[in-house]
Design a protein around this motif. Structure first.
Motif, PDB file in Angstrom:
ATOM      1  N   GLY A   1       5.315   9.588  12.193  1.00 52.87           N
ATOM      2  CA  GLY A   1       5.026   8.918  10.934  1.00 52.87           C
ATOM      3  C   GLY A   1       3.989   9.652  10.111  1.00 52.87           C
ATOM      4  N   ALA A   2       2.983  10.248  10.773  1.00 50.83           N
ATOM      5  CA  ALA A   2       1.919  10.937  10.040  1.00 50.83           C
ATOM      6  C   ALA A   2       2.465  12.139   9.272  1.00 50.83           C
ATOM      7  CB  ALA A   2       0.820  11.370  11.005  1.00 50.83           C
ATOM      8  N   VAL A   3       3.273  12.955   9.954  1.00 51.39           N
ATOM      9  CA  VAL A   3       3.835  14.135   9.286  1.00 51.39           C
ATOM     10  C   VAL A   3       4.854  13.716   8.224  1.00 51.39           C
ATOM     11  CG1 VAL A   3       5.143  16.272   9.617  1.00 51.39           C
ATOM     12  CG2 VAL A   3       3.445  15.576  11.311  1.00 51.39           C
ATOM     13  N   ALA A   4       5.642  12.682   8.514  1.00 52.08           N
ATOM     14  CA  ALA A   4       6.614  12.200   7.535  1.00 52.08           C
ATOM     15  C   ALA A   4       5.922  11.742   6.255  1.00 52.08           C
ATOM     16  CB  ALA A   4       7.446  11.071   8.128  1.00 52.08           C
ATOM     17  N   LEU A   5       4.828  11.008   6.384  1.00 56.19           N
ATOM     18  CA  LEU A   5       4.085  10.569   5.199  1.00 56.19           C
ATOM     19  C   LEU A   5       3.513  11.761   4.433  1.00 56.19           C
ATOM     20  CD1 LEU A   5       2.147   7.464   6.574  1.00 56.19           C
ATOM     21  CD2 LEU A   5       4.013   7.460   4.920  1.00 56.19           C
ATOM     22  N   LEU A   6       2.974  12.741   5.158  1.00 54.50           N
ATOM     23  CA  LEU A   6       2.387  13.912   4.512  1.00 54.50           C
ATOM     24  C   LEU A   6       3.434  14.696   3.734  1.00 54.50           C
ATOM     25  CD1 LEU A   6      -0.061  15.827   4.138  1.00 54.50           C
ATOM     26  CD2 LEU A   6       0.678  16.992   6.229  1.00 54.50           C
TER      27      LEU A   6
ATOM     28  N   PHE B   1       5.290  12.011   0.918  1.00 54.90           N
ATOM     29  CA  PHE B   1       4.464  11.413  -0.131  1.00 54.90           C
ATOM     30  C   PHE B   1       3.540  12.412  -0.812  1.00 54.90           C
ATOM     31  CE2 PHE B   1       4.570   6.736   1.456  1.00 54.90           C
ATOM     32  CZ  PHE B   1       5.921   6.698   1.130  1.00 54.90           C
ATOM     33  N   LEU B   2       3.291  13.560  -0.188  1.00 53.12           N
ATOM     34  CA  LEU B   2       2.462  14.589  -0.811  1.00 53.12           C
ATOM     35  C   LEU B   2       3.233  15.892  -1.012  1.00 53.12           C
ATOM     36  CD1 LEU B   2      -1.001  14.103   0.954  1.00 53.12           C
ATOM     37  CD2 LEU B   2      -0.233  13.219  -1.236  1.00 53.12           C
ATOM     38  N   GLY B   3       3.866  16.366   0.041  1.00 52.47           N
ATOM     39  CA  GLY B   3       4.559  17.646  -0.053  1.00 52.47           C
ATOM     40  C   GLY B   3       5.668  17.658  -1.085  1.00 52.47           C
ATOM     41  N   ASN B   4       6.471  16.602  -1.131  1.00 54.06           N
ATOM     42  CA  ASN B   4       7.606  16.573  -2.054  1.00 54.06           C
ATOM     43  C   ASN B   4       7.167  16.473  -3.518  1.00 54.06           C
ATOM     44  OD1 ASN B   4      10.407  16.572  -2.595  1.00 54.06           O
ATOM     45  ND2 ASN B   4      10.383  14.360  -2.813  1.00 54.06           N
ATOM     46  N   PRO B   5       6.356  15.484  -3.914  1.00 53.10           N
ATOM     47  CA  PRO B   5       5.971  15.414  -5.326  1.00 53.10           C
ATOM     48  C   PRO B   5       5.005  16.511  -5.764  1.00 53.10           C
ATOM     49  CG  PRO B   5       4.856  13.714  -4.067  1.00 53.10           C
ATOM     50  CD  PRO B   5       5.850  14.340  -3.146  1.00 53.10           C
ATOM     51  N   PHE B   6       4.255  17.086  -4.816  1.00 52.23           N
ATOM     52  CA  PHE B   6       3.298  18.140  -5.157  1.00 52.23           C
ATOM     53  C   PHE B   6       3.930  19.534  -5.109  1.00 52.23           C
ATOM     54  CE2 PHE B   6      -0.822  15.732  -3.792  1.00 52.23           C
ATOM     55  CZ  PHE B   6      -0.485  14.705  -4.667  1.00 52.23           C
ATOM     56  N   SER B   7       5.207  19.635  -4.810  1.00 48.36           N
ATOM     57  CA  SER B   7       5.836  20.939  -4.603  1.00 48.36           C
ATOM     58  C   SER B   7       5.998  21.739  -5.890  1.00 48.36           C
ATOM     59  CB  SER B   7       7.211  20.756  -3.953  1.00 48.36           C
ATOM     60  OG  SER B   7       8.110  20.102  -4.850  1.00 48.36           O
ATOM     61  N   GLY B   8       6.121  21.063  -7.032  1.00 47.13           N
ATOM     62  CA  GLY B   8       6.368  21.768  -8.281  1.00 47.13           C
ATOM     63  C   GLY B   8       7.761  22.342  -8.382  1.00 47.13           C
TER      64      GLY B   8
ATOM     65  N   LEU C   1       0.821  -1.202   0.000  1.00 48.49           N
ATOM     66  CA  LEU C   1       0.000   0.000   0.000  1.00 48.49           C
ATOM     67  C   LEU C   1       0.863   1.263   0.000  1.00 48.49           C
ATOM     68  CD1 LEU C   1      -2.920  -0.902   2.450  1.00 48.49           C
ATOM     69  CD2 LEU C   1      -3.017  -0.646  -0.036  1.00 48.49           C
ATOM     70  N   LEU C   2       1.907   1.272   0.814  1.00 48.02           N
ATOM     71  CA  LEU C   2       2.810   2.423   0.842  1.00 48.02           C
ATOM     72  C   LEU C   2       3.526   2.583  -0.498  1.00 48.02           C
ATOM     73  CD1 LEU C   2       4.372   2.128   4.421  1.00 48.02           C
ATOM     74  CD2 LEU C   2       2.665   3.765   3.624  1.00 48.02           C
ATOM     75  N   ALA C   3       3.939   1.458  -1.088  1.00 47.59           N
ATOM     76  CA  ALA C   3       4.599   1.530  -2.396  1.00 47.59           C
ATOM     77  C   ALA C   3       3.648   2.088  -3.450  1.00 47.59           C
ATOM     78  CB  ALA C   3       5.097   0.155  -2.800  1.00 47.59           C
ATOM     79  N   ALA C   4       2.392   1.648  -3.415  1.00 41.65           N
ATOM     80  CA  ALA C   4       1.406   2.151  -4.373  1.00 41.65           C
ATOM     81  C   ALA C   4       1.147   3.641  -4.161  1.00 41.65           C
ATOM     82  CB  ALA C   4       0.105   1.366  -4.240  1.00 41.65           C
ATOM     83  N   LEU C   5       1.082   4.058  -2.900  1.00 38.08           N
ATOM     84  CA  LEU C   5       0.877   5.476  -2.599  1.00 38.08           C
ATOM     85  C   LEU C   5       2.038   6.310  -3.110  1.00 38.08           C
ATOM     86  CD1 LEU C   5      -0.631   7.792  -1.191  1.00 38.08           C
ATOM     87  CD2 LEU C   5       0.535   7.156   0.936  1.00 38.08           C
ATOM     88  N   ALA C   6       3.262   5.829  -2.891  1.00 39.68           N
ATOM     89  CA  ALA C   6       4.441   6.572  -3.347  1.00 39.68           C
ATOM     90  C   ALA C   6       4.478   6.671  -4.868  1.00 39.68           C
ATOM     91  CB  ALA C   6       5.708   5.902  -2.828  1.00 39.68           C
ATOM     92  N   LEU C   7       4.175   5.564  -5.547  1.00 37.24           N
ATOM     93  CA  LEU C   7       4.173   5.586  -7.007  1.00 37.24           C
ATOM     94  C   LEU C   7       3.105   6.536  -7.540  1.00 37.24           C
ATOM     95  CD1 LEU C   7       4.687   1.796  -7.824  1.00 37.24           C
ATOM     96  CD2 LEU C   7       6.288   3.663  -8.269  1.00 37.24           C
ATOM     97  N   TRP C   8       1.916   6.498  -6.935  1.00 36.01           N
ATOM     98  CA  TRP C   8       0.856   7.406  -7.363  1.00 36.01           C
ATOM     99  C   TRP C   8       1.255   8.856  -7.147  1.00 36.01           C
ATOM    100  CZ3 TRP C   8      -1.706  10.760  -3.985  1.00 36.01           C
ATOM    101  CH2 TRP C   8      -2.733  11.516  -4.566  1.00 36.01           C
ATOM    102  N   ALA C   9       1.788   9.171  -5.958  1.00 39.69           N
ATOM    103  CA  ALA C   9       2.103  10.553  -5.621  1.00 39.69           C
ATOM    104  C   ALA C   9       3.209  11.119  -6.502  1.00 39.69           C
ATOM    105  CB  ALA C   9       2.511  10.648  -4.143  1.00 39.69           C
ATOM    106  N   PHE C  10       4.190  10.292  -6.858  1.00 36.68           N
ATOM    107  CA  PHE C  10       5.311  10.790  -7.645  1.00 36.68           C
ATOM    108  C   PHE C  10       5.070  10.654  -9.152  1.00 36.68           C
ATOM    109  CE2 PHE C  10       7.325  10.401  -3.560  1.00 36.68           C
ATOM    110  CZ  PHE C  10       8.322  11.376  -3.556  1.00 36.68           C
ATOM    111  N   ALA C  11       4.465   9.543  -9.575  1.00 42.32           N
ATOM    112  CA  ALA C  11       4.347   9.285 -11.008  1.00 42.32           C
ATOM    113  C   ALA C  11       3.170  10.012 -11.637  1.00 42.32           C
ATOM    114  CB  ALA C  11       4.214   7.781 -11.249  1.00 42.32           C
ATOM    115  N   TRP C  12       2.042  10.092 -10.934  1.00 44.90           N
ATOM    116  CA  TRP C  12       0.855  10.700 -11.540  1.00 44.90           C
ATOM    117  C   TRP C  12       1.070  12.166 -11.909  1.00 44.90           C
ATOM    118  CZ3 TRP C  12      -3.023  13.835  -8.705  1.00 44.90           C
ATOM    119  CH2 TRP C  12      -4.069  14.233  -9.530  1.00 44.90           C
ATOM    120  N   PRO C  13       1.553  13.040 -10.993  1.00 43.46           N
ATOM    121  CA  PRO C  13       1.776  14.435 -11.409  1.00 43.46           C
ATOM    122  C   PRO C  13       2.787  14.564 -12.537  1.00 43.46           C
ATOM    123  CG  PRO C  13       1.824  14.232  -9.017  1.00 43.46           C
ATOM    124  CD  PRO C  13       1.860  12.850  -9.567  1.00 43.46           C
ATOM    125  N   ALA C  14       3.834  13.728 -12.513  1.00 44.30           N
ATOM    126  CA  ALA C  14       4.850  13.804 -13.567  1.00 44.30           C
ATOM    127  C   ALA C  14       4.272  13.399 -14.918  1.00 44.30           C
ATOM    128  CB  ALA C  14       6.032  12.918 -13.208  1.00 44.30           C
TER     129      ALA C  14
END
Length: 328
Positions: A230-235, A238-245, A15-28
């Motif tokens: 863990g909650a802030v690290a995931l946010l 997995f979201l802040g870094n790939p969504f940063s632009g 699940l974490l791997a899928a979340l990471a792939l979605w967060a990084f690959a989808w915006p790209a």
């Protein structure tokens, strides 16, 4: 119990791997201009055809009109637009700012160049705010987002796991962030030469960016326990870094990813660092406010969490020990 833990690991890791792939690959994979601010300069009669051609890219550009080239240059330097097409007697001229985003500058050259070629003209490109010669692709700035986030996560986790509480925790977070800022500015500005703005403004940006993350980690951990780390690290990761632009631009990311990314520390820090390093602080107020709120709320949560723990300890009824009386 061991079976449940095994099942949890087997399920959680994919699940974490899928979340990471979605967060990084989808915006790209969905990178494209969306209401990208672009200027058009010149007399209205002369710019009408160019503007019509640009509007054929439906939803791609947000057109701003300027009277002449000087006004368009000022708008680029103020970060109102990423570039501008100036219609002159010699033909169209494209003004870009690779320091704002090398990816956007290249995209504008391709889009405007194709349109000019279709009409049999050639576009002259002028980089109004270029990236430093030591980092022409702006790779160092975009690469700084992840180390700053990691530094903040590590600082917040160490403060929590070492049992620092209250104002001691706040002091440790602030001092560590200040040291991160100084060291990062010394490396990026003084040694590598990839940042060209005010040294202290850049150091302050690095420090505030690190503090925003570390304070959030320590603050949430103070309120809910180690799970907050863990909650802030995931946010953030997995979201802040790939969504940063940071590697492209917020306007090139799918909606509402670009907007969400600017509300999180990595996106705000990347935008602020560009502003103070290459644009004399233009449009810095928004990201400064975002990072300040993250830092202030996080530090406030650290103090509040410590106060709540002290209150719970004080309200716990003391156990009374019965005295043994001697018999006889």
């Amino acid at each position: 119990m061991s079976t449940r833990r095994t099942i949890a690991v087997v399920v959680l890791v994919p699940l974490l791997a899928a979340l990471a792939l979605w967060a990084f690959a989808w915006p790209a994979a969905r990178t494209a201009p969306r209401d990208l601010p672009l200027g058009v300069a010149g007399p209205a009669a002369a710019t009408a055809q160019m503007e019509k051609q640009l509007r054929q890219h439906e939803g791609a550009f947000e057109i701003h009109h300027y009277a002449d080239e000087a006004s368009a240059r000022t708008a680029i330097e103020d970060r109102t637009v990423y570039g501008a097409v100036v219609v002159t007697a010699q033909g169209p001229e494209l003004l870009t700012a690779s320091a704002a985003s090398p990816v956007v500058a290249q995209l504008l050259q391709q889009a405007v160049g194709r349109q000019a070629a279709a009409s049999g003209t050639e576009v002259r490109t002028v980089d109004v705010v270029p990236t430093p010669a030591s980092d022409p692709r702006g790779a160092t700035l975009s690469s700084s987002v992840l180390p700053l986030a990691l530094a903040g996560i590590i600082a917040g986790a160490m403060v929590t796991l070492h049992g620092l509480r209250g104002f001691r925790s706040v002091t440790a977070l602030v001092v560590s962030a200040a040291l991160v800022g100084v060291l990062a500015a010394a490396l990026a500005h003084s040694w590598l030469g990839v940042l060209t703005g005010s040294w202290w403004a850049e150091a302050g940006t690095f420090a505030l960016s690190s503090l925003a993350v570390s304070a959030a980690v320590a603050g949430l951990a103070a309120l809910v326990g180690p799970a907050g780390i863990g909650a802030v690290a995931l946010l953030v990761m997995f979201l802040g870094n790939p969504f940063s632009g940071a590697a492209s631009a917020p306007q090139l990311l799918p909606d509402p990813v670009g907007t969400i990314g600017q509300w999180l520390p990595p996106g705000a820090s990347a935008t602020l660092l560009r502003s103070v390093s290459f644009f004399d602080g233009a449009t810095a107020a928004g990201p400064v406010l975002t990072l300040t709120w993250w830092a202030a709320l996080g530090l406030g949560a650290v103090i509040l969490g410590n106060a709540l723990k002290a209150r719970r300890k004080g309200s716990t009824p003391a156990t009374t020990e019965r005295e043994l009386t001697s018999v006889g």
